[in-house]
Motif scaffolding. Structure first.
Motif, short mmCIF file in Angstrom:
data_model
loop_
_atom_site.label_atom_id
_atom_site.label_comp_id
_atom_site.label_asym_id
_atom_site.label_seq_id
_atom_site.Cartn_x
_atom_site.Cartn_y
_atom_site.Cartn_z
N LYS A 234 0.81 -1.21 0.00
CA LYS A 234 0.00 0.00 0.00
C LYS A 234 0.85 1.27 0.00
O LYS A 234 0.53 2.25 -0.69
N MET A 235 1.95 1.24 0.74
CA MET A 235 2.71 2.47 0.96
C MET A 235 3.81 2.72 -0.06
O MET A 235 4.49 3.74 0.01
N THR A 236 4.00 1.79 -0.98
CA THR A 236 4.99 2.02 -2.04
C THR A 236 4.36 2.12 -3.43
O THR A 236 5.06 2.38 -4.40
N GLU A 237 3.04 1.96 -3.52
CA GLU A 237 2.41 1.95 -4.84
C GLU A 237 2.47 3.31 -5.54
O GLU A 237 2.25 3.40 -6.74
N ARG A 238 2.80 4.37 -4.79
CA ARG A 238 2.90 5.70 -5.41
C ARG A 238 4.19 5.87 -6.22
O ARG A 238 4.32 6.84 -6.97
N PHE A 239 5.15 4.95 -6.10
CA PHE A 239 6.42 5.08 -6.79
C PHE A 239 6.40 4.34 -8.13
O PHE A 239 5.91 3.21 -8.22
N GLY A 280 2.31 4.37 8.91
CA GLY A 280 3.65 3.98 8.51
C GLY A 280 4.13 2.78 9.29
O GLY A 280 3.47 2.28 10.20
N CYS A 281 5.28 2.28 8.90
CA CYS A 281 5.93 1.20 9.62
C CYS A 281 7.42 1.24 9.30
O CYS A 281 7.85 1.90 8.35
N ILE A 297 11.79 2.26 5.86
CA ILE A 297 10.80 3.15 6.46
C ILE A 297 9.70 3.33 5.43
O ILE A 297 9.96 3.80 4.32
N LEU A 298 8.49 2.95 5.78
CA LEU A 298 7.34 3.05 4.88
C LEU A 298 6.33 4.02 5.49
O LEU A 298 6.15 4.05 6.72
N CYS A 299 5.66 4.77 4.65
CA CYS A 299 4.64 5.67 5.18
C CYS A 299 3.67 6.08 4.08
O CYS A 299 3.98 5.96 2.88
N LEU A 300 2.50 6.55 4.50
CA LEU A 300 1.58 7.15 3.56
C LEU A 300 2.16 8.48 3.09
O LEU A 300 2.95 9.12 3.80
N GLU A 301 1.78 8.90 1.92
CA GLU A 301 2.28 10.17 1.39
C GLU A 301 1.88 11.31 2.33
O GLU A 301 0.76 11.34 2.86
N ASP A 302 2.81 12.21 2.58
CA ASP A 302 2.65 13.38 3.44
C ASP A 302 2.63 13.03 4.93
O ASP A 302 2.32 13.89 5.76
N ARG A 303 2.98 11.79 5.28
CA ARG A 303 3.08 11.43 6.71
C ARG A 303 4.54 11.14 7.09
O ARG A 303 4.80 10.52 8.13
N ILE A 367 11.22 6.65 -7.08
CA ILE A 367 11.80 5.32 -6.90
C ILE A 367 11.83 4.97 -5.42
O ILE A 367 12.12 5.83 -4.58
N PHE A 368 11.49 3.74 -5.12
CA PHE A 368 11.63 3.22 -3.76
C PHE A 368 12.46 1.94 -3.84
O PHE A 368 12.04 0.96 -4.46
N VAL A 369 13.62 1.98 -3.23
CA VAL A 369 14.50 0.81 -3.25
C VAL A 369 15.40 0.92 -2.02
O VAL A 369 15.51 1.97 -1.41
N GLY A 370 16.03 -0.17 -1.66
CA GLY A 370 16.87 -0.15 -0.47
C GLY A 370 16.30 -1.06 0.60
O GLY A 370 15.26 -1.69 0.43
N GLY A 371 16.98 -1.13 1.74
CA GLY A 371 16.52 -1.99 2.82
C GLY A 371 16.55 -3.45 2.42
O GLY A 371 17.60 -3.99 2.07
N LEU A 372 15.42 -4.11 2.45
CA LEU A 372 15.37 -5.50 2.04
C LEU A 372 15.73 -5.65 0.57
O LEU A 372 16.25 -6.69 0.16
N ALA A 373 15.44 -4.64 -0.24
CA ALA A 373 15.81 -4.67 -1.66
C ALA A 373 17.21 -4.08 -1.82
O ALA A 373 17.44 -3.15 -2.58
N SER A 374 18.15 -4.61 -1.06
CA SER A 374 19.54 -4.18 -1.12
C SER A 374 20.36 -5.28 -0.49
O SER A 374 19.83 -6.32 -0.08
N GLU A 375 21.66 -5.06 -0.38
CA GLU A 375 22.50 -6.05 0.29
C GLU A 375 22.88 -5.62 1.70
O GLU A 375 23.74 -6.23 2.33
N SER A 376 22.24 -4.58 2.24
CA SER A 376 22.63 -4.05 3.53
C SER A 376 22.39 -5.04 4.67
O SER A 376 22.95 -4.89 5.75
#
Length: 385
Positions: A234-239, A280-281, A297-303, A367-376
């Motif tokens: 839900k919180m990344t569909e804007r990208f 958010g979460c 870090i995930l959030c609704l837009e403007d939050r 773009i939303f990437v990083g975290g689990l979609a990374s090697e960190s």
């Protein structure tokens, strides 16, 4: 994780001529290559010449040969020299991404390693193979300067903001202990806890900036995998560019990330407003009294301000010394409003795509990437010493 190439220059004309004179032997990595690749990993990243242990071999097998969506076309590749010996390797993981509503198989490029100067031609061949494959999307979030040059030579681009790490300090003495232990490992055995705790108490009493303000009307609580999965969609569909995780994808990523005990326990928390709506979460590794390594870090837009503020208030209340994570364009304003916040270069975030609209989306920060979609989260960054 490409520091093995730090001192390796781009090919000059003489090297290019040598490259074209060499037999071209780039192929997908196979299970039978793990011993050799593990040995190359030890030499390139751990500066030691020794056979890989069983733990490293098992990890390479699980992460790079058995992830969801694996196929040889989307996995790791190796280069064999004229003697049939592997002299360079590029570890890669397939990851499902959504680009403009279309699901594609992306490729996360991780450890790029070569056997010294003798592997230079092979490393160039691997770079060339990636470029010629005309990928929908491949990326690396932790490239060295030399590796970033290889990306540029292959037609890729570097994203400056995603190449930064943010750091927020809560307890300065304990936070500094990590640097001391990194430079002087023997200090880990010193009984510094009580002394540093007292210093931090005084620092927080006289310098209020170390204590983040608590946002009004927000609460947070621990979250499950299913809750994080629902929020991530839900919180990344804007990208325009975003991970397209299935529940199985996410379960595998979180289970594999959890193996990295060096970073602490993997935890997720959701944040609610006064109306009970989830705004958010965030997902993070935490070592009690140490650093919180924030993945997503995930959030609704403007939050963004609410979620970032509540996250830091949570981490401070739970006794962490500091928190750090990968910078994201949509979070920068909220992060920069925090006190005791700093940013540093963490490694180049590079990407390569054959789609002009993907490049354009990345340039405009869609773009939303990083975290689990990374090697960190990878143990290759922290373990197998």
């Amino acid at each position: 994780m490409n520091q093995s190439l730090d001192k390796m220059p781009l090919l000059d004309n003489t090297s290019l001529a040598s490259l074209h004179a060499q037999p071209r032997s780039v192929r997908a990595m196979e299970a039978g290559d793990l011993q050799t690749v593990g040995r190359l990993f030890n030499k390139a990243f751990r500066n030691k010449v020794q056979e890989p242990g069983g733990d490293l071999l098992d990890y390479l097998d699980q992460v790079f040969l058995k992830p969801p969506g694996y196929s040889p076309e989307l996995g790791s590749i190796v280069h064999e020299n004229s003697k049939g010996q592997i002299d360079s390797a590029l570890l890669a993981m397939p990851m499902a991404f959504d680009i403009g509503g279309r699901r594609i198989a992306a490729r996360l490029l991780c450890a790029f390693m070569a056997d010294g100067r003798s592997g230079l031609v092979g490393a160039a061949q691997l770079t060339r193979a990636i470029r010629l494959s005309q990928p929908d999307l491949c990326f690396s979030d932790n490239a060295s300067p030399a590796s970033a040059d290889h990306w540029g030579a292959a037609g890729g681009m570097m994203l400056p903001i995603q190449s930064l790490e943010w750091q927020r300090i809560f307890r300065p003495s304990r936070a500094g202990l990590r640097e001391l232990q990194t430079k002087l490992p023997s200090s880990r055995h010193l009984p510094l806890g009580p002394l540093l705790g007292g210093i931090d108490s005084l620092a927080r009493r006289y310098f209020k900036a170390f204590t983040p303000p608590i946002p009004k009307g927000l609460v947070s609580q621990a979250a499950s995998l299913d809750e994080f999965f629902a929020h991530s969609r839900k919180m990344t569909e804007r990208f325009f560019i975003r991970p397209a995780w299935s529940r199985d994808d996410l379960a595998w990523l979180m289970e594999t990330a959890s193996l990295n005990r060096t970073l602490g326990n993997l935890q997720c928390r959701t944040i609610f407003d006064a109306k009970g709506e989830t705004v958010g979460c965030y997902l993070f590794f935490g070592q009690q009294g140490g650093w919180a390594h924030v993945l997503n870090i995930l959030c609704l837009e403007d939050r963004e301000f609410d979620v970032v503020g509540q996250m830091f208030a949570d981490l401070d209340a739970n006794g962490y010394a500091a928190a750090h994570g990968m910078a994201q364009p949509f979070l920068m304003n909220a992060l920069m409003r925090q006190r005791q916040m700093s940013f540093r270069h963490r490694g180049y975030f590079c990407m390569l795509t054959r789609h002009r609209e993907v490049n354009e989306a990345a340039i405009r920060h869609d773009i939303f990437v990083g975290g689990l979609a990374s090697e960190s989260w990878s143990r290759l960054l922290t373990d197998f010493r």
